[in-house]
Design a protein around this motif. Sequence first.
Motif, PDB file in Angstrom:
ATOM      1  N   GLY A   1      89.082  71.815  46.232  1.00  0.00           N
ATOM      2  CA  GLY A   1      87.859  71.020  46.235  1.00  0.00           C
ATOM      3  C   GLY A   1      87.805  70.115  47.449  1.00  0.00           C
ATOM      4  O   GLY A   1      88.714  70.112  48.290  1.00  0.00           O
ATOM      5  N   GLU A   2      86.740  69.329  47.516  1.00  0.00           N
ATOM      6  CA  GLU A   2      86.541  68.447  48.668  1.00  0.00           C
ATOM      7  C   GLU A   2      85.983  67.104  48.212  1.00  0.00           C
ATOM      8  O   GLU A   2      85.114  67.047  47.326  1.00  0.00           O
ATOM      9  N   VAL A   3      86.512  66.023  48.788  1.00  0.00           N
ATOM     10  CA  VAL A   3      85.983  64.690  48.522  1.00  0.00           C
ATOM     11  C   VAL A   3      84.635  64.553  49.233  1.00  0.00           C
ATOM     12  O   VAL A   3      84.530  64.785  50.435  1.00  0.00           O
ATOM     13  N   VAL A   4      83.614  64.190  48.477  1.00  0.00           N
ATOM     14  CA  VAL A   4      82.256  64.056  49.021  1.00  0.00           C
ATOM     15  C   VAL A   4      81.920  62.603  49.321  1.00  0.00           C
ATOM     16  O   VAL A   4      81.306  62.281  50.332  1.00  0.00           O
TER      17      VAL A   4
ATOM     18  N   ARG B   1      85.606  54.610  43.224  1.00  0.00           N
ATOM     19  CA  ARG B   1      84.874  55.762  42.694  1.00  0.00           C
ATOM     20  C   ARG B   1      84.910  56.885  43.726  1.00  0.00           C
ATOM     21  O   ARG B   1      84.664  56.667  44.916  1.00  0.00           O
ATOM     22  N   PHE B   2      85.211  58.084  43.233  1.00  0.00           N
ATOM     23  CA  PHE B   2      85.239  59.267  44.093  1.00  0.00           C
ATOM     24  C   PHE B   2      84.308  60.323  43.511  1.00  0.00           C
ATOM     25  O   PHE B   2      84.294  60.546  42.296  1.00  0.00           O
ATOM     26  N   THR B   3      83.558  60.970  44.386  1.00  0.00           N
ATOM     27  CA  THR B   3      82.814  62.162  44.005  1.00  0.00           C
ATOM     28  C   THR B   3      83.457  63.339  44.717  1.00  0.00           C
ATOM     29  O   THR B   3      83.658  63.300  45.938  1.00  0.00           O
ATOM     30  N   LEU B   4      83.790  64.374  43.955  1.00  0.00           N
ATOM     31  CA  LEU B   4      84.412  65.573  44.506  1.00  0.00           C
ATOM     32  C   LEU B   4      83.537  66.786  44.221  1.00  0.00           C
ATOM     33  O   LEU B   4      82.817  66.816  43.217  1.00  0.00           O
ATOM     34  N   ARG B   5      83.613  67.765  45.101  1.00  0.00           N
ATOM     35  CA  ARG B   5      82.908  69.025  44.885  1.00  0.00           C
ATOM     36  C   ARG B   5      83.927  70.121  44.637  1.00  0.00           C
ATOM     37  O   ARG B   5      84.832  70.346  45.454  1.00  0.00           O
ATOM     38  N   ALA B   6      83.770  70.815  43.532  1.00  0.00           N
ATOM     39  CA  ALA B   6      84.643  71.933  43.193  1.00  0.00           C
ATOM     40  C   ALA B   6      84.014  73.235  43.662  1.00  0.00           C
ATOM     41  O   ALA B   6      82.801  73.311  43.882  1.00  0.00           O
ATOM     42  N   PRO B   7      84.804  74.296  43.822  1.00  0.00           N
ATOM     43  CA  PRO B   7      84.218  75.614  44.062  1.00  0.00           C
ATOM     44  C   PRO B   7      83.267  75.971  42.919  1.00  0.00           C
ATOM     45  O   PRO B   7      83.512  75.626  41.762  1.00  0.00           O
TER      46      PRO B   7
ATOM     47  N   PRO C   1      85.907  61.080  52.601  1.00  0.00           N
ATOM     48  CA  PRO C   1      84.988  62.220  52.574  1.00  0.00           C
ATOM     49  C   PRO C   1      85.468  63.319  53.520  1.00  0.00           C
ATOM     50  O   PRO C   1      85.812  63.052  54.667  1.00  0.00           O
ATOM     51  N   GLY C   2      85.536  64.524  53.006  1.00  0.00           N
ATOM     52  CA  GLY C   2      86.032  65.656  53.781  1.00  0.00           C
ATOM     53  C   GLY C   2      87.457  66.049  53.443  1.00  0.00           C
ATOM     54  O   GLY C   2      87.892  67.152  53.793  1.00  0.00           O
ATOM     55  N   THR C   3      88.209  65.158  52.771  1.00  0.00           N
ATOM     56  CA  THR C   3      89.570  65.499  52.365  1.00  0.00           C
ATOM     57  C   THR C   3      89.539  66.664  51.383  1.00  0.00           C
ATOM     58  O   THR C   3      88.770  66.657  50.423  1.00  0.00           O
ATOM     59  N   ARG C   4      90.388  67.665  51.623  1.00  0.00           N
ATOM     60  CA  ARG C   4      90.469  68.819  50.736  1.00  0.00           C
ATOM     61  C   ARG C   4      91.641  68.636  49.774  1.00  0.00           C
ATOM     62  O   ARG C   4      92.716  68.176  50.175  1.00  0.00           O
ATOM     63  N   VAL C   5      91.409  68.977  48.504  1.00  0.00           N
ATOM     64  CA  VAL C   5      92.383  68.693  47.451  1.00  0.00           C
ATOM     65  C   VAL C   5      92.582  69.920  46.567  1.00  0.00           C
ATOM     66  O   VAL C   5      91.692  70.758  46.419  1.00  0.00           O
TER      67      VAL C   5
END
Length: 219
Positions: free
Chosen positions: A107-110, A120-126, A175-179
Amino acid sequence: MFTGIIEAKGRVARLEPKGGDLRLLIETGDLSLADVQLGDSIATNGVCLTVVDLPGNGYWADVSGETLEHTTVGTWSTGQPVNLEKALTPTTRLGGHIVSGHVDGVGEVVERYSDARSERFTLRAPDALAKYIAHKGSITVDGTSLTVNQVDGAEFELNIVPHTLKWTIMDNYRPGTRVNLEVDVLARYLERLLLGDKAAESGGGLTLDFLAEHGFTRR
């Protein structure tokens, strides 16, 4: 198996390409290795790695092509901090949730912003993982067991308290960090159970049409 409760932060000490895959040395910092033996598992940023050598200040592990393809390990660099957790024992407190150490996707931190003493973190999953992420459900991010606060499509929100920021690598996220992401193992098994006999069919999967056909949703 693991709990998703991070025990220490370590760092990537060496990376050695080996015939198409990788061998790496992880320095474990404050994580005691006194009870670790060759062949034991240690979750490293959520990736279950097998200890193949113990030089004293950390452990060596081999990383297969499969793992390099489906996790962030292939992007790691020397000196990079990582979350560490030793495999659970029968007497371990299950403070997080059941974690296998088998990463489902990257995923990626948005977005990141402060909320009182929390972050607070928003992440985007595949997209393929979105169906497994539920409001107030559990998810593992780089090996850390976390509760999902909100879900919007393939994006989900996390509230991270100061303790978690201090004892994991999450304070490094931007933002942009991949996890590495691992969804709740119960959700994966539930999907297979719902398929019933169709689970044995090649290419079979849980679809909206299947759910409607069997009365779980309306077309």
